[in-house]
Design an enzyme around this catalytic site. Sequence first.
Site, PDB file in Angstrom:
ATOM      1  N   THR A 211      32.663  48.426  44.180  1.00  0.00           N
ATOM      2  CA  THR A 211      33.639  49.259  44.819  1.00  0.00           C
ATOM      3  C   THR A 211      32.999  50.353  45.617  1.00  0.00           C
ATOM      4  OG1 THR A 211      33.934  50.948  43.164  1.00  0.00           O
ATOM      5  CG2 THR A 211      35.240  49.020  42.916  1.00  0.00           C
TER       6      THR A 211
ATOM      7  N   THR B 223      34.609  53.235  39.430  1.00  0.00           N
ATOM      8  CA  THR B 223      33.855  52.026  39.768  1.00  0.00           C
ATOM      9  C   THR B 223      33.257  51.452  38.494  1.00  0.00           C
ATOM     10  OG1 THR B 223      31.896  51.179  40.917  1.00  0.00           O
ATOM     11  CG2 THR B 223      31.901  53.525  40.430  1.00  0.00           C
ATOM     12  N   GLY B 224      33.074  50.135  38.452  1.00  0.00           N
ATOM     13  CA  GLY B 224      32.484  49.504  37.263  1.00  0.00           C
ATOM     14  C   GLY B 224      33.230  48.237  36.891  1.00  0.00           C
TER      15      GLY B 224
ATOM     16  N   GLY C 254      41.338  43.033  39.769  1.00  0.00           N
ATOM     17  CA  GLY C 254      40.533  44.084  39.145  1.00  0.00           C
ATOM     18  C   GLY C 254      41.287  45.403  39.099  1.00  0.00           C
ATOM     19  N   ASP C 255      40.538  46.458  38.934  1.00  0.00           N
ATOM     20  CA  ASP C 255      41.130  47.789  38.772  1.00  0.00           C
ATOM     21  C   ASP C 255      41.412  48.495  40.098  1.00  0.00           C
ATOM     22  OD1 ASP C 255      38.146  47.769  38.782  1.00  0.00           O
ATOM     23  OD2 ASP C 255      38.437  49.926  39.026  1.00  0.00           O
TER      24      ASP C 255
HETATM   25  N1  GLY Z   1      35.643  47.632  39.815  1.00  0.00           N
HETATM   26  C1  GLY Z   1      35.808  46.543  40.662  1.00  0.00           C
HETATM   27  C2  GLY Z   1      36.308  45.343  40.004  1.00  0.00           C
HETATM   28  O1  GLY Z   1      36.056  45.130  38.827  1.00  0.00           O
HETATM   29  O2  GLY Z   1      36.978  44.568  40.654  1.00  0.00           O
END
Ligand code: GLY
Length: 321
Positions: free
Chosen positions: A186, A236-237, A216-217
């Site tokens: 990200t 991010t992660g 994702g998030d």
């Molecule tokens: N943090 C980005 C994802 O896991 O899609």
Amino acid sequence: MLFSEAIERPGGEAAVLLHGGAWDIPPDQHEDHLAGLREALDCARGILEKDGCALDSVAAAVESMESSGIFDAGCGGVLNLEGEVELDCGIMCGRTLDYGAVVGVKRIENPVLLARFILEKSDGSARILTCEGAEKFAGSNGFSLVDKADLVSERERSRYSELRERMEGYHTSHPFLSSGKQPRGTVGCVARDRSGALAAATSTGGTPLRPAGRVGDSALPGSGYYASGSAACSATGWGEAIIASLLAGRSVDGVGVGGAPAEVLSDVLEQMQASIRNEDGQGATGGLILLDSEGAGAWAFSTPHMARAGWAEGGQSWAAV
Ligand code: GLY
């Protein structure tokens, strides 16, 4: 290991922080990351210095990082199990709590511009658009749709071939994929403008070899990003862990009830690491940036590196990996 730092407000009104992913960024990529961060920071800072708004500032920084090809976003996005780019992005205004987001788009060069458009134009009935629906909406609102192969970079094509040979199980909590050795990235930005408004944006190419259609998030408010009158945050992660931990929302709330930004970010990252583990028993890692309503803030990460940069009125621009 957890790294964090409080960012003081040097005296002015406007401030911006951005990140380009938290993972084990190889040393030979640090210079590129720093260059990409500086370019994006200049875009965001330039808007704030001309009395522009926080939303424009975060959108400009994220657009720059999506277009650079350096980060796991836009044309630098990692490939899913089928060898395709699928991009997720969200943006939020702290003053109105309006947000806009897109999920799984393959033909949009700058998802943040589409997310921003949704934020502005939505009557509240549809704020997160996915896949073909998002692209159809984009096409009918003047966005050009690129060929999906145009967003696949040579770098990511090679990574994909190498990973497919190496991996036996293809899921995002696989120890190798979730250990932070691969881009999990990200890009994100938070800003406070001279009027005191806060905004946050996050954009990603997701995780390598994820199944097609995985969400994702980064497009989910409260998980990958959140902004209120109290604070704005981008995460991010490992997305699955960030969603379960409501990382950005809990960070903003923690500051809203009086927590010191650096302590709040460290606490939520530590809690995520202690409570969510991959198959090898490694705790979930990630990174956060946050600005509060005064323009002070913090960054924190539990990975070996996080590409990050910032500026506040009255102070100097800085960037680090
Ligand atoms: N943090 C980005 C994802 O896991 O899609």
